[in-house]
Design an enzyme around this catalytic site. Structure first.
Site, short mmCIF file in Angstrom:
data_model
loop_
_atom_site.label_atom_id
_atom_site.label_comp_id
_atom_site.label_asym_id
_atom_site.label_seq_id
_atom_site.Cartn_x
_atom_site.Cartn_y
_atom_site.Cartn_z
N SER A 103 107.28 75.19 7.72
CA SER A 103 105.93 76.11 7.56
C SER A 103 105.58 76.90 8.62
O SER A 103 106.29 77.92 9.02
CB SER A 103 105.12 75.18 6.70
OG SER A 103 103.92 75.92 6.23
N ASP A 242 103.43 83.11 5.48
CA ASP A 242 103.93 82.27 6.62
C ASP A 242 105.35 82.08 6.78
O ASP A 242 106.12 82.53 5.72
CB ASP A 242 103.07 80.90 6.67
CG ASP A 242 103.44 79.88 5.68
OD1 ASP A 242 103.95 80.74 4.37
OD2 ASP A 242 103.21 78.99 5.62
N ASP A 244 107.66 79.79 5.56
CA ASP A 244 108.30 79.34 4.44
C ASP A 244 107.59 80.21 3.08
O ASP A 244 108.13 79.85 1.96
CB ASP A 244 108.25 77.68 4.32
CG ASP A 244 106.93 77.13 3.83
OD1 ASP A 244 105.95 78.04 4.03
OD2 ASP A 244 106.85 76.26 3.12
N ASP A 246 104.79 79.92 1.42
CA ASP A 246 103.97 79.44 0.15
C ASP A 246 102.64 79.79 0.94
O ASP A 246 101.61 79.65 0.15
CB ASP A 246 104.27 77.94 0.36
CG ASP A 246 103.92 77.21 1.46
OD1 ASP A 246 103.63 77.92 2.64
OD2 ASP A 246 103.88 75.90 1.59
#
Length: 450
Positions: A103, A242, A244, A246
């Site tokens: 992430s 960010d 990843d 999400d």
């Protein structure tokens, strides 16, 4: 989560080459998940995606081998946002989706997130069963039962079309000039296409990942580049994701940062006005008091969950709600998708802007934010919860709470994704808030060295 050895609030995460972040563990993890599936669902298939970290290649291959040894078929989609894997798991009718990503963490960390067939993160009972399977000796199915693997070449296009389908506004994005910062992460090859195909003029930032520059001076955790670009080019707004994909954060034309709490307000207030909102809006213990008050002024019931998007989701499901999120930019719109999705979140806000004819600045005007400061105290060693519970730390916390009275809040908690303790203080006076936060943070530092 205290009875977990590997899974935290957002999957498994750590530094590459240490702890669970090794090829050997990933091989066993793939096998353990596969064994759980084999005994509960029979012959199954999984989707594996990853972000742009160099170590993603290593762990993708190890997971693939582990699944195949358990007789599970694998679909590899390459670098894709976490929410894309949630969507693809459901649309491909796979039993599990696996994301190799840490992430918002630096490139030297990596992690694993797991989704079920419904596109939502695996429930606790499945994670506990997988941890139990990790204790068993690793075996291999018969040669004729070994799982097959194939690469899905059109996954990005499928996800782009899905994202576009969540933008339900008669007004296209024609004339809207936006900057998009992809954080050199998993949205780098899809976010710009979504916005362009809906009619926006897009300036792309941080879309050249090299395996190491993910989240480095860019993206939702560092908005300076986005702010500078929006102001210098006189754009309408900026959007940041960010690593990843999400999380979503936004920047107004004047450079003002709009966080996840405020985005939740914009989306929820619009749904409420159109009689499309159901249930309460869910925030977290970190949600600014000003956002709660603004929602209440719109007649919207608000409840707080523990920090972590899984807990926001739990409360939404329990109370039959649709909209929830965190200040960090995790926003969940259950009337559009099954999990937090940065691109979908941005599209919901853009739809409000286009439908209302109001700017992002105007949409957040009803929110009067309380000064809030978050200090992350990094730990070199020690039990984070024990440090939080230390007498000296609790005494500092009590002292600040007494000083703030009813005009502020204190939150002190270990992170579920990093070796840090988070100290949050909120109150009416920014200078006093800063003093109080540093006072508690120093107590934490001293306790960690004791």
């Amino acid at each position: 989560m205290s009875n977990r050895r590997y899974f935290g609030t957002d999957g498994i995460r750590g530094r590459v080459g240490q702890g669970a972040m090794t090829p050997e563990f990933m091989l066993r993890l793939g096998w353990a998940v596969g064994e759980h599936l084999r005994h509960t669902a029979g012959r199954s298939k999984v989707v594996i995606g990853k972000d742009t970290r160099l170590s993603g290649y290593l762990f993708e291959s190890a997971l693939e081998a582990g699944f195949a040894s358990a007789g599970i078929d694998v679909m590899l989609v390459g670098p894709m946002p976490t929410p894309a894997i949630a969507y693809l798991t459901s649309t491909f009718r796979a039993q599990v989706g696996v994301v190799v990503s840490a992430s918002h963490n630096p490139h030297y960390d990596n992690g694993i997130k797991l989704f079920g067939a419904n596109g939502r993160k695996l429930p606790d009972v499945d994670e506990l069963a997988i941890e139990a399977a990790l204790d068993h000796p690793m075996t291999c199915v018969a040669p004729e039962a070994v799982g097959r693997a194939r690469r899905i070449v059109d996954a990005g296009g499928r996800y782009v079309e899905f994202c576009k389908s969540t933008y339900r506004s008669p007004a296209a994005l024609h004339g809207l000039r936006v900057a998009v910062d992809c954080g050199n992460g998993a949205t780098y090859h899809v976010a710009g296409d979504v916005l362009r195909e809906l009619g926006a003029q897009v300036t792309e930032l941080a879309v050249k990942p090299d395996g190491f520059n993910i989240n480095q001076g860019c993206g939702a955790t560092d908005l300076a580049l986005l702010q500078r670009t929006v102001q210098e080019q006189q754009l309408d707004l900026g959007i940041a994701f960010d690593g990843d994909g999400d999380r979503c954060m936004m920047v107004t034309r004047s450079g003002q940062v709009i966080d996840g709490d405020q985005l939740v307000y914009v989306i929820a207030a619009s749904r409420k006005a159109r009689k499309k909102l159901r249930g309460p809006v869910v925030g977290t213990l970190m949600t600014n008091l000003g956002v709660e008050q603004a929602l209440q002024a719109q007649g919207i019931h608000f409840i707080r969950a523990k920090v972590g998007d899984r807990y926001v989701m739990e409360q939404l499901v329990a109370h039959d709600g649709l909209i929830g999120g965190e200040s960090s930019g995790h926003v969940i719109c259950l009337d559009r998708t099954s999990t937090g999705d940065g691109i979908v979140t941005a599209l919901q806000v853009l739809a409000v802007i286009m439908n209302s004819g109001r700017s992002l600045e105007e949409l957040v005007e009803p929110i009067h934010l309380y000064p809030q400061l978050l200090v992350n105290v990094r730990l070199e060693a020690g039990d984070a919860q024990a440090i939080v519970n230390a007498d000296s730390v609790q005494a500092a916390k009590a002292e600040v709470e007494q000083s703030l009275g009813n005009a502020g809040r204190v939150l002190l908690r270990p992170s579920g994704t990093e070796p840090v303790i988070r100290v949050m203080v909120e109150g009416e006076d920014g200078a006093i808030v800063k003093q109080h936060a540093e006072h508690i943070a120093e107590a934490v530092r001293q306790a960690s060295q004791a």
